[in-house]
Design a protein around this motif. Structure first.
Motif, PDB file in Angstrom:
ATOM      1  N   LEU A 145      52.514  -9.472  70.033  1.00  0.00           N
ATOM      2  CA  LEU A 145      51.235  -9.113  69.417  1.00  0.00           C
ATOM      3  C   LEU A 145      50.472 -10.350  68.970  1.00  0.00           C
ATOM      4  O   LEU A 145      49.287 -10.497  69.264  1.00  0.00           O
ATOM      5  N   VAL A 146      51.147 -11.244  68.271  1.00  0.00           N
ATOM      6  CA  VAL A 146      50.479 -12.432  67.755  1.00  0.00           C
ATOM      7  C   VAL A 146      49.983 -13.324  68.898  1.00  0.00           C
ATOM      8  O   VAL A 146      48.876 -13.846  68.854  1.00  0.00           O
ATOM      9  N   SER A 147      50.788 -13.484  69.926  1.00  0.00           N
ATOM     10  CA  SER A 147      50.387 -14.349  71.039  1.00  0.00           C
ATOM     11  C   SER A 147      49.187 -13.762  71.780  1.00  0.00           C
ATOM     12  O   SER A 147      48.230 -14.478  72.099  1.00  0.00           O
ATOM     13  N   VAL A 148      49.185 -12.444  72.017  1.00  0.00           N
ATOM     14  CA  VAL A 148      48.070 -11.822  72.734  1.00  0.00           C
ATOM     15  C   VAL A 148      46.821 -11.783  71.859  1.00  0.00           C
ATOM     16  O   VAL A 148      45.717 -12.075  72.324  1.00  0.00           O
ATOM     17  N   MET A 149      46.976 -11.458  70.577  1.00  0.00           N
ATOM     18  CA  MET A 149      45.790 -11.358  69.728  1.00  0.00           C
ATOM     19  C   MET A 149      45.180 -12.738  69.481  1.00  0.00           C
ATOM     20  O   MET A 149      43.966 -12.856  69.296  1.00  0.00           O
ATOM     21  N   THR A 150      45.993 -13.787  69.507  1.00  0.00           N
ATOM     22  CA  THR A 150      45.459 -15.141  69.353  1.00  0.00           C
ATOM     23  C   THR A 150      44.583 -15.511  70.542  1.00  0.00           C
ATOM     24  O   THR A 150      43.473 -16.028  70.375  1.00  0.00           O
ATOM     25  N   VAL A 151      45.064 -15.216  71.743  1.00  0.00           N
ATOM     26  CA  VAL A 151      44.268 -15.483  72.944  1.00  0.00           C
ATOM     27  C   VAL A 151      43.017 -14.614  72.950  1.00  0.00           C
ATOM     28  O   VAL A 151      41.920 -15.078  73.301  1.00  0.00           O
ATOM     29  N   ASP A 152      43.162 -13.368  72.537  1.00  0.00           N
ATOM     30  CA  ASP A 152      42.020 -12.454  72.440  1.00  0.00           C
ATOM     31  C   ASP A 152      40.965 -13.031  71.503  1.00  0.00           C
ATOM     32  O   ASP A 152      39.765 -13.061  71.819  1.00  0.00           O
ATOM     33  N   PHE A 153      41.394 -13.503  70.349  1.00  0.00           N
ATOM     34  CA  PHE A 153      40.490 -14.113  69.371  1.00  0.00           C
ATOM     35  C   PHE A 153      39.779 -15.330  69.962  1.00  0.00           C
ATOM     36  O   PHE A 153      38.565 -15.501  69.796  1.00  0.00           O
ATOM     37  N   LEU A 154      40.537 -16.177  70.657  1.00  0.00           N
ATOM     38  CA  LEU A 154      39.963 -17.398  71.231  1.00  0.00           C
ATOM     39  C   LEU A 154      38.952 -17.089  72.340  1.00  0.00           C
ATOM     40  O   LEU A 154      38.091 -17.921  72.646  1.00  0.00           O
ATOM     41  N   ILE A 155      39.035 -15.905  72.926  1.00  0.00           N
ATOM     42  CA  ILE A 155      38.042 -15.481  73.916  1.00  0.00           C
ATOM     43  C   ILE A 155      36.824 -14.869  73.225  1.00  0.00           C
ATOM     44  O   ILE A 155      35.678 -15.121  73.617  1.00  0.00           O
ATOM     45  N   LEU A 156      37.065 -14.088  72.188  1.00  0.00           N
ATOM     46  CA  LEU A 156      35.969 -13.393  71.512  1.00  0.00           C
ATOM     47  C   LEU A 156      35.003 -14.343  70.821  1.00  0.00           C
ATOM     48  O   LEU A 156      33.806 -14.051  70.725  1.00  0.00           O
ATOM     49  N   VAL A 157      35.492 -15.469  70.349  1.00  0.00           N
ATOM     50  CA  VAL A 157      34.605 -16.420  69.661  1.00  0.00           C
ATOM     51  C   VAL A 157      33.517 -16.951  70.605  1.00  0.00           C
ATOM     52  O   VAL A 157      32.322 -16.812  70.312  1.00  0.00           O
ATOM     53  N   PRO A 158      33.859 -17.569  71.748  1.00  0.00           N
ATOM     54  CA  PRO A 158      32.793 -18.011  72.654  1.00  0.00           C
ATOM     55  C   PRO A 158      32.035 -16.838  73.288  1.00  0.00           C
ATOM     56  O   PRO A 158      30.851 -16.972  73.625  1.00  0.00           O
ATOM     57  N   LEU A 159      32.689 -15.685  73.428  1.00  0.00           N
ATOM     58  CA  LEU A 159      32.012 -14.528  74.004  1.00  0.00           C
ATOM     59  C   LEU A 159      30.904 -14.037  73.073  1.00  0.00           C
ATOM     60  O   LEU A 159      29.844 -13.593  73.539  1.00  0.00           O
ATOM     61  N   SER A 160      31.135 -14.122  71.781  1.00  0.00           N
ATOM     62  CA  SER A 160      30.090 -13.721  70.837  1.00  0.00           C
ATOM     63  C   SER A 160      28.921 -14.703  70.887  1.00  0.00           C
ATOM     64  O   SER A 160      27.756 -14.297  70.771  1.00  0.00           O
ATOM     65  N   TRP A 161      29.206 -15.991  71.072  1.00  0.00           N
ATOM     66  CA  TRP A 161      28.126 -16.968  71.253  1.00  0.00           C
ATOM     67  C   TRP A 161      27.319 -16.644  72.511  1.00  0.00           C
ATOM     68  O   TRP A 161      26.084 -16.658  72.502  1.00  0.00           O
ATOM     69  N   TYR A 162      28.021 -16.347  73.597  1.00  0.00           N
ATOM     70  CA  TYR A 162      27.360 -16.014  74.860  1.00  0.00           C
ATOM     71  C   TYR A 162      26.492 -14.767  74.702  1.00  0.00           C
ATOM     72  O   TYR A 162      25.345 -14.729  75.189  1.00  0.00           O
ATOM     73  N   ALA A 163      27.012 -13.752  74.024  1.00  0.00           N
ATOM     74  CA  ALA A 163      26.253 -12.521  73.824  1.00  0.00           C
ATOM     75  C   ALA A 163      25.019 -12.771  72.969  1.00  0.00           C
ATOM     76  O   ALA A 163      23.938 -12.226  73.250  1.00  0.00           O
ATOM     77  N   MET A 164      25.151 -13.590  71.942  1.00  0.00           N
ATOM     78  CA  MET A 164      24.002 -13.915  71.087  1.00  0.00           C
ATOM     79  C   MET A 164      22.927 -14.642  71.885  1.00  0.00           C
ATOM     80  O   MET A 164      21.732 -14.381  71.734  1.00  0.00           O
ATOM     81  N   LYS A 165      23.349 -15.549  72.743  1.00  0.00           N
ATOM     82  CA  LYS A 165      22.399 -16.323  73.536  1.00  0.00           C
ATOM     83  C   LYS A 165      21.695 -15.454  74.571  1.00  0.00           C
ATOM     84  O   LYS A 165      20.463 -15.486  74.698  1.00  0.00           O
ATOM     85  N   ARG A 166      22.474 -14.643  75.289  1.00  0.00           N
ATOM     86  CA  ARG A 166      21.916 -13.883  76.406  1.00  0.00           C
ATOM     87  C   ARG A 166      21.147 -12.641  75.968  1.00  0.00           C
ATOM     88  O   ARG A 166      20.087 -12.341  76.512  1.00  0.00           O
ATOM     89  N   PHE A 167      21.668 -11.927  74.989  1.00  0.00           N
ATOM     90  CA  PHE A 167      21.091 -10.629  74.649  1.00  0.00           C
ATOM     91  C   PHE A 167      20.258 -10.619  73.380  1.00  0.00           C
ATOM     92  O   PHE A 167      19.464  -9.708  73.179  1.00  0.00           O
ATOM     93  N   ARG A 168      20.425 -11.610  72.525  1.00  0.00           N
ATOM     94  CA  ARG A 168      19.585 -11.674  71.328  1.00  0.00           C
ATOM     95  C   ARG A 168      18.694 -12.911  71.329  1.00  0.00           C
ATOM     96  O   ARG A 168      17.941 -13.126  70.401  1.00  0.00           O
ATOM     97  N   GLY A 169      18.836 -13.754  72.326  1.00  0.00           N
ATOM     98  CA  GLY A 169      17.976 -14.925  72.450  1.00  0.00           C
ATOM     99  C   GLY A 169      18.208 -15.971  71.386  1.00  0.00           C
ATOM    100  O   GLY A 169      17.301 -16.732  71.046  1.00  0.00           O
ATOM    101  N   ILE A 170      19.432 -16.036  70.848  1.00  0.00           N
ATOM    102  CA  ILE A 170      19.756 -17.014  69.805  1.00  0.00           C
ATOM    103  C   ILE A 170      20.861 -17.934  70.319  1.00  0.00           C
ATOM    104  O   ILE A 170      22.042 -17.583  70.281  1.00  0.00           O
ATOM    105  N   PRO A 171      20.512 -19.120  70.836  1.00  0.00           N
ATOM    106  CA  PRO A 171      21.528 -20.017  71.413  1.00  0.00           C
ATOM    107  C   PRO A 171      22.169 -20.962  70.395  1.00  0.00           C
ATOM    108  O   PRO A 171      22.760 -21.956  70.767  1.00  0.00           O
ATOM    109  N   SER A 172      22.059 -20.654  69.115  1.00  0.00           N
ATOM    110  CA  SER A 172      22.527 -21.568  68.072  1.00  0.00           C
ATOM    111  C   SER A 172      24.032 -21.796  68.127  1.00  0.00           C
ATOM    112  O   SER A 172      24.815 -20.852  68.314  1.00  0.00           O
TER     113      SER A 172
END
Length: 199
Positions: A145-172
């Motif tokens: 669980l810890v190993s998978v959720m850690t990788v999941d977390f490390l993907i979600l962080v840049p994915l949230s940046w990508y979503a903010m940039k592409r869909f909300r127009g905020i590339p900060s």
């Protein structure tokens, strides 16, 4: 996105460390957080807040086709979101999946952002007792669980940046700060839109 999704699945099934009875998994499910490394508890809690953040980013676009993926992500995280980001723009059928009006209104409100911020702060509380990176490493190596959720977390962080940039127009770059960065930017953006409506 498709390759990353496939790699994530392969990691979770074949490569993630840990075998046998996962004591940390059972402790987290029971709510016995005192028996688990605080940083593990915080990352585990973050994974419960991330779907709300993606709801706030994606659901205001009623024809985004995202709401089934966002709802599934509440239990599966990036495993559900990565296919959505791959399919959007490639599969026109997504436009026919219309977000329910009530769900769109909830996700579009500043109050919803406030809930995300509050949950983020609550998720940090276990850290007040101190953390041990060695204990986290040990948990990573012995708990699937810890190993998978850690990788999941490390993907979600840049994915949230990508979503903010592409869909909300905020590339900060602030969007790279887990949860709270995108949430505060959304709060600011919606405040500006509310001001425009009242002028």
């Amino acid at each position: 996105m498709l390759l990353l999704w496939i790699l994530l699945i392969l990691y979770a099934i074949f490569l993630a460390p840990g075998s046998g009875r996962d004591e940390i998994f059972h402790a987290l499910i029971r709510g016995d957080f005192a028996d688990v490394e605080p940083l593990v508890v915080t990352i585990f809690s973050f994974l419960g807040v991330f779907p709300l953040l993606f709801a706030a980013i994606l659901l205001p676009d009623r024809r985004s086709g995202s709401w089934p993926f966002v709802l599934l992500s509440m239990g599966t995280g990036a495993f559900s979101l990565l296919p959505y980001f791959y399919l959007r723009g490639r599969f026109k059928g997504l436009e026919k999946i219309v977000t329910p009006v009530w769900l769109m209104r909830v996700a579009s409100s500043r109050s919803f952002i406030g809930i995300i911020v509050a949950l983020f702060i609550l998720s940090l509380l276990p850290l007040t007792g101190g953390i041990s990176l060695n204990a986290y490493k040990d948990a990573f190596m012995h708990s699937s669980l810890v190993s998978v959720m850690t990788v999941d977390f490390l993907i979600l962080v840049p994915l949230s940046w990508y979503a903010m940039k592409r869909f909300r127009g905020i590339p900060s770059p602030i969007s790279f700060i887990p949860i709270i960065g995108p949430a505060l930017l959304l709060w600011q953006q919606r405040g500006e839109k509310d001001n425009e409506r009242t002028e």
